[in-house]
Design an enzyme around this catalytic site. Structure first.
Site, PDB file in Angstrom:
ATOM      1  N   ARG A 233       0.864  -1.185   0.000  1.00 50.23           N
ATOM      2  CA  ARG A 233       0.000   0.000   0.000  1.00 50.23           C
ATOM      3  C   ARG A 233       0.897   1.230   0.000  1.00 50.23           C
ATOM      4  O   ARG A 233       1.908   1.274   0.696  1.00 50.23           O
ATOM      5  CB  ARG A 233      -0.918   0.036   1.227  1.00 50.23           C
ATOM      6  CG  ARG A 233      -2.108  -0.918   1.156  1.00 50.23           C
ATOM      7  CD  ARG A 233      -3.133  -0.518   0.090  1.00 50.23           C
ATOM      8  NE  ARG A 233      -4.255  -1.433   0.031  1.00 50.23           N
ATOM      9  CZ  ARG A 233      -4.341  -2.510  -0.765  1.00 50.23           C
ATOM     10  NH1 ARG A 233      -3.362  -2.805  -1.598  1.00 50.23           N
ATOM     11  NH2 ARG A 233      -5.426  -3.270  -0.744  1.00 50.23           N
ATOM     12  N   HIS A 294      -0.731  -0.302  -9.802  1.00 50.83           N
ATOM     13  CA  HIS A 294      -1.459  -1.261  -8.961  1.00 50.83           C
ATOM     14  C   HIS A 294      -1.941  -2.465  -9.779  1.00 50.83           C
ATOM     15  O   HIS A 294      -3.143  -2.761  -9.830  1.00 50.83           O
ATOM     16  CB  HIS A 294      -2.635  -0.575  -8.256  1.00 50.83           C
ATOM     17  CG  HIS A 294      -2.988  -1.233  -6.949  1.00 50.83           C
ATOM     18  ND1 HIS A 294      -3.335  -0.543  -5.820  1.00 50.83           N
ATOM     19  CD2 HIS A 294      -3.032  -2.553  -6.595  1.00 50.83           C
ATOM     20  CE1 HIS A 294      -3.606  -1.390  -4.831  1.00 50.83           C
ATOM     21  NE2 HIS A 294      -3.428  -2.617  -5.288  1.00 50.83           N
TER      22      HIS A 294
HETATM   23  P1  NAI Z   1      -1.296 -11.168   5.097  1.00 57.59           P
HETATM   24  O1  NAI Z   1      -2.296 -10.687   6.081  1.00 57.59           O
HETATM   25  O2  NAI Z   1      -1.271 -12.592   4.711  1.00 57.59           O
HETATM   26  O3  NAI Z   1       0.178 -10.790   5.622  1.00 57.59           O
HETATM   27  C1  NAI Z   1       0.527  -9.554   6.182  1.00 57.59           C
HETATM   28  C2  NAI Z   1       1.672  -9.810   7.148  1.00 57.59           C
HETATM   29  O4  NAI Z   1       2.176  -8.549   7.585  1.00 57.59           O
HETATM   30  C3  NAI Z   1       1.251 -10.605   8.397  1.00 57.59           C
HETATM   31  O5  NAI Z   1       2.081 -11.731   8.556  1.00 57.59           O
HETATM   32  C4  NAI Z   1       1.429  -9.595   9.525  1.00 57.59           C
HETATM   33  O6  NAI Z   1       1.823 -10.207  10.759  1.00 57.59           O
HETATM   34  C5  NAI Z   1       2.533  -8.719   8.949  1.00 57.59           C
HETATM   35  N1  NAI Z   1       2.684  -7.432   9.617  1.00 57.59           N
HETATM   36  C6  NAI Z   1       1.759  -6.709  10.293  1.00 57.59           C
HETATM   37  N2  NAI Z   1       2.348  -5.603  10.808  1.00 57.59           N
HETATM   38  C7  NAI Z   1       3.648  -5.643  10.455  1.00 57.59           C
HETATM   39  C8  NAI Z   1       4.762  -4.788  10.690  1.00 57.59           C
HETATM   40  N3  NAI Z   1       4.644  -3.656  11.396  1.00 57.59           N
HETATM   41  N4  NAI Z   1       5.958  -5.149  10.184  1.00 57.59           N
HETATM   42  C9  NAI Z   1       6.109  -6.289   9.482  1.00 57.59           C
HETATM   43  N5  NAI Z   1       5.094  -7.132   9.211  1.00 57.59           N
HETATM   44  C10 NAI Z   1       3.883  -6.804   9.697  1.00 57.59           C
HETATM   45  O7  NAI Z   1      -1.479 -10.214   3.824  1.00 57.59           O
HETATM   46  P2  NAI Z   1      -1.036 -10.539   2.318  1.00 57.59           P
HETATM   47  O8  NAI Z   1      -2.113 -11.268   1.620  1.00 57.59           O
HETATM   48  O9  NAI Z   1       0.334 -11.085   2.314  1.00 57.59           O
HETATM   49  O10 NAI Z   1      -1.049  -9.047   1.699  1.00 57.59           O
HETATM   50  C11 NAI Z   1      -0.141  -8.066   2.150  1.00 57.59           C
HETATM   51  C12 NAI Z   1      -0.574  -6.718   1.584  1.00 57.59           C
HETATM   52  O11 NAI Z   1      -0.397  -6.731   0.170  1.00 57.59           O
HETATM   53  C13 NAI Z   1      -2.064  -6.392   1.770  1.00 57.59           C
HETATM   54  O12 NAI Z   1      -2.305  -5.798   3.031  1.00 57.59           O
HETATM   55  C14 NAI Z   1      -2.343  -5.440   0.659  1.00 57.59           C
HETATM   56  O13 NAI Z   1      -2.157  -4.131   1.139  1.00 57.59           O
HETATM   57  C15 NAI Z   1      -1.253  -5.745  -0.385  1.00 57.59           C
HETATM   58  N6  NAI Z   1      -1.788  -6.264  -1.648  1.00 57.59           N
HETATM   59  C16 NAI Z   1      -1.398  -5.654  -2.810  1.00 57.59           C
HETATM   60  C17 NAI Z   1      -1.862  -6.108  -4.027  1.00 57.59           C
HETATM   61  C18 NAI Z   1      -1.432  -5.482  -5.330  1.00 57.59           C
HETATM   62  O14 NAI Z   1      -2.080  -5.723  -6.360  1.00 57.59           O
HETATM   63  N7  NAI Z   1      -0.360  -4.716  -5.370  1.00 57.59           N
HETATM   64  C19 NAI Z   1      -2.828  -7.211  -4.102  1.00 57.59           C
HETATM   65  C20 NAI Z   1      -3.120  -7.820  -2.826  1.00 57.59           C
HETATM   66  C21 NAI Z   1      -2.633  -7.334  -1.647  1.00 57.59           C
END
Ligand code: NAI
Length: 331
Positions: A233, A294
């Site tokens: 993000r 994106h």
């Molecule tokens: P997820 O929920 O599986 O993983 C997120 C991880 O970040 C979790 O393991 C959590 O513990 C960790 N986390 C939380 N706070 C943290 C911190 N301060 N420092 C380090 N790690 C921390 O989410 P997922 O599916 O891996 O997606 C991650 C992000 O990717 C989403 O939140 C979304 O914003 C973004 N995304 C982007 C897309 C794109 O098209 N560019 C598509 C899908 C998601």
């Protein structure tokens, strides 16, 4: 049942219509984003379907509810734009697509890093003009380099495995346990990771605690000349501080698929417009900055999964069956 689909592009319509065949649901598609002004488009609809840059603050949710909308279907994983308390107070059914193709986003992070490192985007343009000079195209061998993954959830885990496969040393920073990466990556705190990594790739969600986690202080702690990749993000990064770090050459390269003010730009053709965002335009002047709009999620497999899960979520709402994909405060 009829749903209003906001921020609908032709490709959304294609995949949502495919998935819709299995359900008795009508859909009205609007290219406009959901804002307070566009709420009335949902007149006669019991549900709305929205994407990453649609507004879901208290005012919009209240207006939707007043119109008779009872379900909000996010066709994305992130829900940082949702006022969860307002949604819960209104009793709205709020569901998302938590994971549609983590590998798709991780592969895009790799594509960005590879492109920026080996300058294939510049080489492509040069060669088409008959310019075969290699000057300015020097890259580094990724094998043996250190890659720092911030956020080792579904996407971060996929990214860690990919970079490990290239022969990189992989560090991960995540407050949650990461047993799935035993033997693949080494845990580190953020400061250690920033200091040691040749490439830092962001994969954590946007929350108050992570907003501008990459700022002047954290950029100063990075290895001089390192590359920063953000497919998560935009607001994880303080863009003004990143521009300063690029100018001072502390930051060696920047690849982003997301941008803090992207809602005004991304997903639309602005090629005939005067772009008023001076910060974005400054980024565009750097030869060592690569921006995509994106598209990390944008694969056939992910689009199919997003559409299927969106309608599965709606079916749970219609049938009153448990839904595994509810947003936290509405569960
Ligand atoms: P997820 O929920 O599986 O993983 C997120 C991880 O970040 C979790 O393991 C959590 O513990 C960790 N986390 C939380 N706070 C943290 C911190 N301060 N420092 C380090 N790690 C921390 O989410 P997922 O599916 O891996 O997606 C991650 C992000 O990717 C989403 O939140 C979304 O914003 C973004 N995304 C982007 C897309 C794109 O098209 N560019 C598509 C899908 C998601």
């Amino acid at each position: 049942m009829k749903i209003a689909v906001y921020s609908a592009q032709p490709y959304d319509r294609r995949f949502l219509d495919e998935a819709r065949q299995r359900y008795a649901v009508d859909a009205a598609y609007f290219s406009d984003p959901l804002t307070l002004d566009t709420v009335p488009l949902a007149q006669g609809c019991a549900a709305v379907c929205v994407f990453v840059n649609d507004q879901l603050d208290a005012a919009v949710l209240q207006a939707l509810h007043a119109l008779g909308v009872r379900a909000v279907l996010l066709r994305c994983a992130g829900f940082n734009q949702v006022d969860l308390r307002a949604a819960a107070n209104l009793g709205l059914f709020m569901a998302r697509v938590p994971a549609y193709a983590p590998e798709a986003v991780a592969e895009h992070a790799l594509a960005l890093a590879m492109t920026l490192n080996r300058h294939t985007h510049r080489a492509y343009a040069r060669v088409r003009e008959g310019n075969f000079s290699l000057d300015g195209l020097l890259g580094m061998t990724l094998n043996g380099k250190t890659v720092g993954i911030v956020g080792a959830g579904q996407i971060g885990t996929a990214a860690a495995r990919i970079f490990k496969g290239l022969g990189c040393t992989v560090l991960v920073s995540d407050p949650a346990p990461t047993p799935q990466l035993d033997g693949v990556a080494t845990r580190a705190n953020l400061d250690e990771l920033l200091a040691a990594s040749d490439i830092v790739s962001l994969h954590c969600p946007l929350m108050e605690a992570t907003r501008h986690m990459i700022n002047a202080a954290s950029l100063a702690r990075m290895k001089p000349g390192a590359m920063l990749v953000n497919t998560s993000r935009g607001a994880l990064i303080d863009t003004a501080a990143v521009i300063d770090a690029l100018k001072s050459r502390q930051l060696g390269a920047l690849a982003i698929d997301v941008y803090e003010q992207e809602a005004n730009l991304f997903f639309h053709d602005h090629s005939s417009d005067i772009i008023a965002d001076d910060v974005f335009q400054r980024l565009m002047t750097f030869p060592n900055v690569l921006v995509t709009g994106h598209q990390g999620f944008f694969t056939i497999e992910a689009m199919r999964e997003i559409a299927a899960v969106t309608f599965d979520n709606l079916a749970c709402h219609m049938n009153g069956t448990p839904c595994a994909n509810l947003l936290p405060a509405s569960s």
